[in-house]
Design a protein around this motif. Structure first.
Motif, short mmCIF file in Angstrom:
data_model
loop_
_atom_site.label_atom_id
_atom_site.label_comp_id
_atom_site.label_asym_id
_atom_site.label_seq_id
_atom_site.Cartn_x
_atom_site.Cartn_y
_atom_site.Cartn_z
N HIS A 1 -50.54 22.07 -49.29
CA HIS A 1 -49.41 22.77 -48.66
C HIS A 1 -49.10 24.11 -49.33
CE1 HIS A 1 -47.92 20.32 -51.95
NE2 HIS A 1 -47.02 21.26 -52.13
N ASN B 1 -49.69 27.13 -43.45
CA ASN B 1 -48.47 26.60 -44.08
C ASN B 1 -47.28 27.56 -43.99
OD1 ASN B 1 -49.73 24.21 -45.02
ND2 ASN B 1 -50.50 25.29 -46.82
N GLY C 1 -45.69 23.16 -40.87
CA GLY C 1 -46.32 22.17 -41.73
C GLY C 1 -45.33 21.21 -42.37
N ASP D 1 -44.65 20.27 -45.44
CA ASP D 1 -43.86 20.65 -46.60
C ASP D 1 -42.67 21.54 -46.18
OD1 ASP D 1 -43.84 20.28 -49.51
OD2 ASP D 1 -43.80 22.47 -49.52
N ASP E 1 -49.71 18.61 -43.28
CA ASP E 1 -49.78 19.72 -44.23
C ASP E 1 -51.17 20.37 -44.13
OD1 ASP E 1 -51.34 17.85 -45.52
OD2 ASP E 1 -50.53 18.24 -47.51
#
Ligand code: NG1
Ligand code: ZN
Length: 533
Positions: free
Chosen positions: A64, A250, A254, A256, A280
């Motif tokens: 990530h 990312n 995503g 995260d 991720d």
């Protein structure tokens, strides 16, 4: 061969830095990684020889992290994370001066009683980062210099490489884990999913945000092997699958992003109650979410996936008449929301084990159960089945159609779930299967328990190594006296819980706090953070 290593090492000079094999292997700015990847290649060859020529996996990814980062990690023969003691050997080799690499390599060979004549076998893959091909070249230089055989699987998700590592090492044995090919992975998941959802209806599409990473093209491929929505299967809408513009990886999307910002990607066009999830950058984490017309954005994180899976598998085991003979348990870290722990223990009546942060600890603890469900709150996790559980599912004679159906679903789950490591694609199909069986929308899933308000803060400290913990990182033993101060603070908050630990992936201390209300959780977190500064 000795000269080969020396000469090759000189082509991959080490910058003036100290490297550490951490919870996620080596990870940093990609332009600093050339020498590290080269030396990891040497470690892979040593590890394979040490294990009599079993195949070791090498994955080049920074998950990530932002696009300019990269990383490298090793996969052990059964698809697990690298054995703990070897992290230190990897660290030693990564930090050896260029001229010493060959000596350190041979010293390890000697100390670990490795026969240099044993074949070394390595497979590797990478995610979509632009720095990947150059780092692969450094890896190949090492594998050649160490005289290893190797196979390049090019672009894969991290869990796909774990799958292939296990398949390679079990091929032709009774423990065979599947066909040794990327296609074999899709076929295994596709067939298992069709069996798992047989007779059930998946309502509406699921939108999958692929973080503009390798999960996008791989999910598009997997979809070809899944029964379509119109045929009683699943309708998957893929978004954020742009792998041609590397800077988008990312970025504002995503798993995260969604977990830490507690919001959908800004590009999301989801309507209220639409089922959404995010992977991720290397597709080993999965987070679900939806927009509740009443309460707004609702996050269904790793804790929710764990509780959903444990509840479903627990029910199936009971229906199959196997509840007595199989030990089912959930493994969490201290970051799991206290409400999820309580739900598993009190409502589901299942044991919970807490381990330090890092999937390898969770995985290890999960293997102590017959059915071990483990997830980090950030969405990384899976379910592992013991040999005894697999055998029970196989040989149990059903005494009713309901038992037969529960047993067949359990058997399908053992193939659907990637037991080597957390796998976002496999986990997503698992969640979809369970929601279909329970005839639940995300709203019913969300209503199973109410998360305690919580706050996670990153605290810059002079030296994070000063902070030493015990009790699965929930208590500080050093600096002395600090834990007592934290305990005294926590006592003042209703449902208060807080702990501080040094991050294993960043140069910082993390403070986590939860309490009965949002403002109390924030207050507790900032007060504990202030104590630690
Ligand atoms: P650290 O930096 O040690 O807290 C983070 C995550 C872990 C794990 C690792 C590896 C949190 C609080 N911590 O570890 O869960 O995923 O990265 O990626 O999310
Ligand atoms: Zn990842």
């Amino acid at each position: 061969m000795a000269d080969a290593i020396l000469a090759a090492a000189a082509k991959h000079p080490k910058p003036d830095l100290t490297f550490q094999y951490g919870t996620a292997g080596f990870r940093m700015k990609a332009n600093l990684l050339d020498s590290v990847v080269f030396r990891v290649g040497l470690v892979a060859a040593l590890r394979s020889r040490k294990l009599g020529g079993l195949t070791i996996g090498v994955m080049i990814t920074a998950s990530h992290n932002p696009p300019e980062d990269n990383g490298v990690k090793l996969v052990d023969p059964m698809g697990e994370m690298l054995e703990n003691s070897w992290e230190a050997y990897a660290t030693t080799l990564a930090n050896a001066p260029d001229a010493e690499v060959e000596n350190v390599y041979h010293k390890l060979e000697k100390d670990l009683k490795i026969n240099p004549e044993t074949p070394a076998r390595v497979i590797y893959a990478r995610d979509t980062r632009t720095s990947g091909p150059k780092l692969v070249a450094a890896l190949v230089d090492a594998l050649k210099a160490a005289g290893a055989e190797y196979t390049d699987y090019r672009l894969l998700t991290t869990p796909q490489l774990h799958y292939l590592t296990r398949c390679t090492n079990t091929e032709g044995t009774p423990q065979s884990y599947g066909d040794v090919s990327e296609k074999g992975y899709y076929e295994k998941l596709g067939t298992a999913f069709a069996r798992a959802i047989k007779g059930k209806k998946i309502v509406g599409p699921v939108t999958v945000d692929c973080a503009n990473g390798v999960g996008g093209p791989k999910l598009a491929e997997l979809v070809k092997y899944l029964p379509k929505g119109s045929e009683g299967g699943i309708d998957i809408k893929i978004v954020n699958d742009d792998v041609l513009r590397p800077e988008t990886l990312n970025h504002e999307c995503g798993a995260d992003f969604v977990k830490t910002k507690q919001r959908a990607p800004p590009s999301s066009k989801a309507a209220p109650n639409d089922r959404c999830c995010s992977l991720d950058g290397d597709a080993d984490r999965l987070i679900y979410y939806f927009n509740d017309p009443e309460h707004g954005f609702r996050l269904l994180d790793g804790d929710r996936i764990a509780t959903l899976a444990a509840s479903f598998i627990g029910d199936l085991a009971r229906e199959a008449g196997l509840a007595e003979e199989l030990k089912i348990g959930v493994v969490q870290t201290a970051y799991a929301n206290g409400a999820s722990t309580k739900y598993v223990e009190k409502t589901l009546g299942l044991p919970v084990v807490c381990t330090p942060t890092g999937v390898k600890w969770l995985h290890h603890a999960a293997t102590k159960f017959d059915v071990g469900v483990y997830f980090e709150a950030n969405g990384h996790g899976t379910v592992v089945f013991s040999q005894q559980a697999l055998k029970a599912f196989k040989i149990k004679e059903p005494e009713s159609p309901a038992q037969a159906s529960a047993l067949e679903t359990l058997r399908a789950l053992t193939d659907l779930i990637n037991q080597t490591v957390g796998d976002a694609l496999s986990d997503m199909l698992l969640v979809e299967t369970i929601l279909a069986h329970k005839a639940w929308t995300p709203r019913e899933w969300d209503l199973t328990y109410t998360d305690l308000p919580n706050r996670l803060v990153r605290v810059e400290v002079a030296d994070r190594n000063m902070f030493k913990t015990t009790d699965a990182e929930r208590k500080l033993v050093e600096p002395s006296g600090l834990q007592e101060q934290i305990d005294a603070l926590v006592k003042k908050f209703k449902d208060g819980r807080s702990f501080a630990r040094a991050s294993g992936t960043e140069d910082a201390l993390r403070v986590y706090a939860e309490a009965a209300t949002r403002s109390e959780a924030d207050d507790l977190a900032s007060k504990v953070a202030a104590l630690c500064k």
